[in-house]
Write an enzyme that holds these catalytic residues in place. Structure first.
Site, short mmCIF file in Angstrom:
data_model
loop_
_atom_site.label_atom_id
_atom_site.label_comp_id
_atom_site.label_asym_id
_atom_site.label_seq_id
_atom_site.Cartn_x
_atom_site.Cartn_y
_atom_site.Cartn_z
N SER A 59 -68.63 -38.73 79.59
CA SER A 59 -67.97 -37.76 80.01
C SER A 59 -66.30 -37.63 79.73
CB SER A 59 -68.37 -37.27 81.50
OG SER A 59 -67.75 -36.17 81.99
N ASP B 175 -59.51 -38.98 67.43
CA ASP B 175 -59.28 -38.11 66.79
C ASP B 175 -57.76 -37.80 66.34
OD1 ASP B 175 -61.94 -37.68 66.66
OD2 ASP B 175 -61.87 -35.60 67.53
N LYS C 282 -72.33 -37.97 76.57
CA LYS C 282 -72.54 -37.09 77.43
C LYS C 282 -71.25 -35.71 76.93
CE LYS C 282 -72.44 -35.41 82.17
NZ LYS C 282 -71.41 -34.56 82.17
#
Length: 416
Positions: free
Chosen positions: A289, A300, A314
């Site tokens: 999460s 990223d 998740k």
């Protein structure tokens, strides 16, 4: 002619969508009537007395679990536990305890400055009764429920002192206890600052920022953020954490869902404290999460390196909706996407097998995305670390020492 065909096609689509919606509404009403009629027949004809307060919640739980494990009903009586999950706070005495059904409640580690400490409780003390009622035969959860309560209220413990074996009554005034998400923050070696983060509860980012600044004052030149075993929490806390390390206005995460309000992009909104300090984020299969939002953003944006093992996967977002009688329902309302556009959700709950089981997103459906500097990353299976570490194995005696809490028992005896 083309224009007329287009109108006909659009009209056909609208009629189809409207018919589908009406069909769903009809089925909802029909099944609610069926459920009511079954309950009515049970109340009139079932051989034994039925406790509706038990069987109906079972049906609600089963219905929601058929969707995904995160969509759940929270009745009023479980509201305090839910608050603990989201805020890290509860009304209680502020101590770690140890309890088995055949034993008393042993005080393991009172929190500094807590009501337990103020009342004089120390590690090794054993609570044998709470408000005059014996705790023997109770589970740990049952005893904890009695120890918790509204801040400002008193609870009386009958205690066997660990050091003297005297039996005394101790009155403790409950307070609002805030459990910190920062498990450890210190310089470990070679100017490396290390922060172990256990959750993302309300205002965690304030504690985290303070920890980073203190480490920098102590000479930290590099930073390790340990998210291993961190199951996540509030998404906004993950965004606030990232705002400390990237320029203001940086995209951290986006979300998509059926409701228009779920289609959002989330950017950092506060100035950073350090955009240059090297960061290593540690993760494992227990990182989920909000932990994956942080790890995915660092990866990223090429702002930090990720080390460890692949995360849980998740990528679903839950929203809290109020229900009648002061309950709540936690509903999966969207999916989140990292800055490169990938969703890390590993299990596809929308397509179940005939037996009701679910499977992981197959490799054939996983897509490639690019980080800010052009590195390849993939969706559909958690966050894959830049540096993969092997799982550590331990000897049987080592497992026994931890599993049976032998070291913990020794520490208590040593303290006495």
């Amino acid at each position: 002619m083309k224009f007329s065909k287009t109108i006909v096609a659009v009209a056909a689509i609208l009629i189809s969508v409207t018919s589908f919606a009406q069909s769903n509404d009809f089925k909802l009403g029909q099944n609610m009537e069926i459920q009511y009629s079954i309950l009515k027949e049970l109340s009139q004809s079932y051989v034994d007395t039925i406790e509706y307060g038990k069987i109906i919640p079972i049906g609600i739980k089963a219905m929601l679990q058929s969707l995904d494990p995160y969509t759940t009903y929270i009745p009023e009586e479980e509201g305090e536990d839910f608050e603990m999950m989201t805020t890290g706070a509860y009304g209680g005495i502020g101590s770690l305890i140890k309890k088995s059904p055949e034993s008393g409640v042993q005080i393991i580690e009172p929190y500094p400055g807590s009501p337990a400490v103020k009342a004089g409780l120390v590690p090794g003390d054993v609570i044998i009764a709470i408000d005059g009622v014996s705790v023997y035969g109770e589970t740990s959860a049952q005893s904890v429920d009695k120890m918790k309560g509204q801040p400002g209220t008193d609870v009386v413990f009958t205690v066997i002192r660990g050091r003297t074996l005297d039996t005394v009554d101790i009155t403790v005034t409950r307070e609002r206890i805030r459990v910190s998400d920062i498990a450890y923050a210190e310089i470990i070696r070679d100017s490396i600052g290390y922060i172990a983060l256990t959750g993302f509860t309300q205002n965690m980012h304030v504690q985290f920022k303070e920890s980073v600044l203190k480490l920098k004052e102590k000479g930290a030149k590099r930073l390790v953020i340990d998210l291993r075993g961190n199951g996540g929490g509030i998404m906004e806390e993950a965004i606030s954490l990232m705002s400390l390390f990237v320029p203001e206005g940086t995209l951290v995460v986006s979300s998509k869902g059926r409701e228009e309000r779920m289609n959002q992009e989330y950017y950092t909104t506060t100035p950073p404290i350090d955009t240059l300090i090297p960061v290593l984020v540690m993760v494992d299969s227990g990182s989920a999460s909000s932990s994956e939002i942080v790890a995915g953003a660092f990866q990223d944006l090429d702002r930090g390196a990720i080390a460890g093992r692949r995360t849980f996967g998740k990528g679903l977002i839950q929203s809290i909706k109020p229900t009648l009688y002061d309950g709540k329902v936690k509903i999966t309302t969207g999916k989140y996407y990292t800055p490169s556009g990938r969703c890390v959700q590993a299990i596809d709950y929308s397509h179940r097998n005939e037996d009701g089981s679910v499977g992981n997103v197959p490799d054939s459906l996983k897509r490639e995305f690019k980080t800010r500097n052009g590195r390849s990353v993939y969706d559909g299976g958690g966050i894959t670390p830049d540096f993969i570490t092997e799982s550590r194995t331990f000897s049987r005696p080592a497992y026994s020492l931890v599993f049976n809490d032998i070291l913990g028992d020794y520490a208590i005896e040593y303290f006495k």
